[in-house]
Motif scaffolding. Structure first.
Motif, PDB file in Angstrom:
ATOM      1  N   GLN A   1       1.022  -1.226   0.057  1.00 26.41           N
ATOM      2  CA  GLN A   1      -0.128   0.046  -0.072  1.00 26.41           C
ATOM      3  C   GLN A   1       0.702   1.250   0.105  1.00 26.41           C
ATOM      4  N   ALA A   2       0.426   2.169  -0.852  1.00 33.76           N
ATOM      5  CA  ALA A   2       1.182   3.567  -0.913  1.00 33.76           C
ATOM      6  C   ALA A   2       1.374   4.060   0.425  1.00 33.76           C
ATOM      7  N   ASP A   3       2.520   4.501   1.034  1.00 32.01           N
ATOM      8  CA  ASP A   3       2.766   5.375   2.124  1.00 32.01           C
ATOM      9  C   ASP A   3       2.828   6.899   1.874  1.00 32.01           C
ATOM     10  N   PRO A   4       2.637   7.746   2.575  1.00 33.41           N
ATOM     11  CA  PRO A   4       2.551   9.245   2.167  1.00 33.41           C
ATOM     12  C   PRO A   4       3.800   9.684   1.300  1.00 33.41           C
ATOM     13  N   GLU A   5       4.877   9.207   1.234  1.00 31.41           N
ATOM     14  CA  GLU A   5       5.883   9.538   0.361  1.00 31.41           C
ATOM     15  C   GLU A   5       5.536   8.892  -1.158  1.00 31.41           C
ATOM     16  N   ASP A   6       5.109   7.771  -0.965  1.00 31.50           N
ATOM     17  CA  ASP A   6       4.458   7.322  -2.319  1.00 31.50           C
ATOM     18  C   ASP A   6       3.421   7.975  -2.878  1.00 31.50           C
TER      19      ASP A   6
ATOM     20  N   PRO B   1      -3.399   8.201  -4.285  1.00 30.54           N
ATOM     21  CA  PRO B   1      -4.148   8.281  -2.704  1.00 30.54           C
ATOM     22  C   PRO B   1      -3.141   7.477  -1.747  1.00 30.54           C
ATOM     23  N   HIS B   2      -3.139   7.793  -0.840  1.00 27.32           N
ATOM     24  CA  HIS B   2      -2.780   7.259   0.386  1.00 27.32           C
ATOM     25  C   HIS B   2      -3.153   5.893   0.588  1.00 27.32           C
ATOM     26  N   ARG B   3      -2.237   4.684   0.586  1.00 34.19           N
ATOM     27  CA  ARG B   3      -2.792   3.445   0.861  1.00 34.19           C
ATOM     28  C   ARG B   3      -3.444   2.866  -0.556  1.00 34.19           C
ATOM     29  N   ALA B   4      -3.253   3.395  -1.590  1.00 31.05           N
ATOM     30  CA  ALA B   4      -3.489   2.964  -3.004  1.00 31.05           C
ATOM     31  C   ALA B   4      -2.460   1.728  -3.146  1.00 31.05           C
ATOM     32  N   PRO B   5      -2.935   0.636  -4.004  1.00 31.58           N
ATOM     33  CA  PRO B   5      -2.139  -0.481  -4.266  1.00 31.58           C
ATOM     34  C   PRO B   5      -0.881  -0.227  -5.174  1.00 31.58           C
TER      35      PRO B   5
END
Length: 253
Positions: free
Chosen positions: A191-196, A203-207
Motif C-alpha cells: 500500500q502506498a505510504d505518504p511519500e509514495d 491516494p494514500h494506501r493505494a495499491p
C-alpha cells in the motif's frame, strides 16, 4: 448528451457526480493518450463552475484514469501498460520501444546503512554502508515508478559525482563496464505510504506493485539490488520465461 448533471447525483457532492459521469465517458469513449476537453469547455457543458470541474478531475487523477500535463491538458492514462520482466530487460528501453517518452529523475543519493535484508544479500557486515540511489521514473510526463537502488560502492567509485539522472544501466555500462542481468526477482503487493502518495500522485494506501531485483555482473557477482514501487492501476508485470530464468527458485527466493 445532456448539458446538465443527472439528478441522481443529488445525494452526493456535485463534483463527485461530475467525476462519476466523466469516468463513465472515459471508459466508453476515450482511448489511452486521448485528451479530455478543457476545464472551461467542461464547465460550460455541465453548467458548473471551473472549481467543480477541477475537483472532479482531481478524482480521476487520484483513481489513475487521467493525468495532467502542463500546457497540454488532461490526458487519459494507458491503464494497460505491460512490462516484461526477464534477465536482461531494461525499463527505459522497454517503454521507449512502445513509443513512450521516459524521464528518470535523481531524487537523492549517498552512502547509507541498508536494511538487514539488503545487507544480507550483499553479505555485508552490520553497519557497512552501501550506495543508495533514489530515482523517480516518469512516462509521458506522469510518475510511474519510484525506485531505490542499492549498490556495492566499491564497484562504482565516483558514482555520486557522475550520476544526475537518466538510465542507471547506461551509466553502469559506459563508465564501469558493467552490464547487469537479473538473477532473482520478488514481486509483492503493498500500500502506498505518504511519500509514495506524494511522488506517484496516488491516494494514500493505494495499491502498489513492488519488484525487488538482484542484479549481477557477467561473473554472477551481485552489484545492485533495486526495489521499484509502481502504481498497480497503471502497470502490470509479466515474467517471460522464454527470455529469462529456467529455475523457479531464481524467480522467487
Amino acid at each position: 448528451m445532456s448539458r446538465q448533471l443527472s439528478a441522481t447525483g443529488a445525494a452526493q457532492p456535485r463534483y463527485r457526480t461530475l467525476a462519476d459521469t466523466l469516468a463513465r465517458e472515459v471508459r466508453a469513449d476515450y482511448g489511452p493518450g486521448d485528451l479530455l476537453p478543457a476545464e472551461s469547455q467542461l464547465a460550460r457543458r455541465f453548467a458548473v463552475n471551473r472549481h467543480t470541474v477541477r475537483r472532479a478531475l482531481d478524482e480521476l487523477v487520484a483513481a489513475g484514469m487521467v493525468t495532467r500535463h502542463q500546457g497540454r491538458g488532461t490526458q487519459v492514462v494507458d491503464r494497460r501498460l505491460d512490462y516484461a520482466v526477464h534477465a536482461g530487460s531494461k525499463v527505459t528501453h522497454n517503454l521507449a520501444e512502445r513509443g513512450m517518452a521516459t524521464e528518470t529523475r535523481c531524487l537523492d543519493q549517498g552512502l547509507d546503512e541498508p536494511p538487514e535484508a539488503i545487507a544480507q544479500r550483499f553479505e555485508a557486515s552490520r553497519g557497512t554502508p552501501l550506495l543508495r540511489v533514489e530515482t523517480l521514473r516518469c512516462v509521458d510526463g506522469a510518475p510511474l515508478l519510484r525506485l531505490r537502488h542499492w549498490f556495492d560502492p566499491t564497484r562504482v567509485p565516483g558514482w555520486v559525482d557522475r550520476y544526475r539522472g537518466g538510465s542507471t544501466r547506461a551509466l553502469l555500462d559506459q563508465h564501469y563496464g558493467l552490464r547487469l542481468r537479473r538473477r532473482r526477482v520478488r514481486l509483492e503487493a503493498l500500500q502506498a505510504d505518504p511519500e509514495d502518495s506524494r511522488l506517484l500522485q496516488c491516494p494514500h494506501r493505494a495499491p502498489l506493485l513492488a519488484l525487488t531485483s538482484d542484479n549481477v555482473d557477467a561473473t554472477g557477482r551481485l552489484v545492485e539490488v533495486s526495489v521499484s514501487r509502481a502504481r498497480a492501476d497503471r502497470l502490470a508485470y509479466h515474467i517471460d520465461f522464454d527470455h529469462s530464468l529456467t529455475d523457479p527458485d531464481e524467480v522467487f527466493p
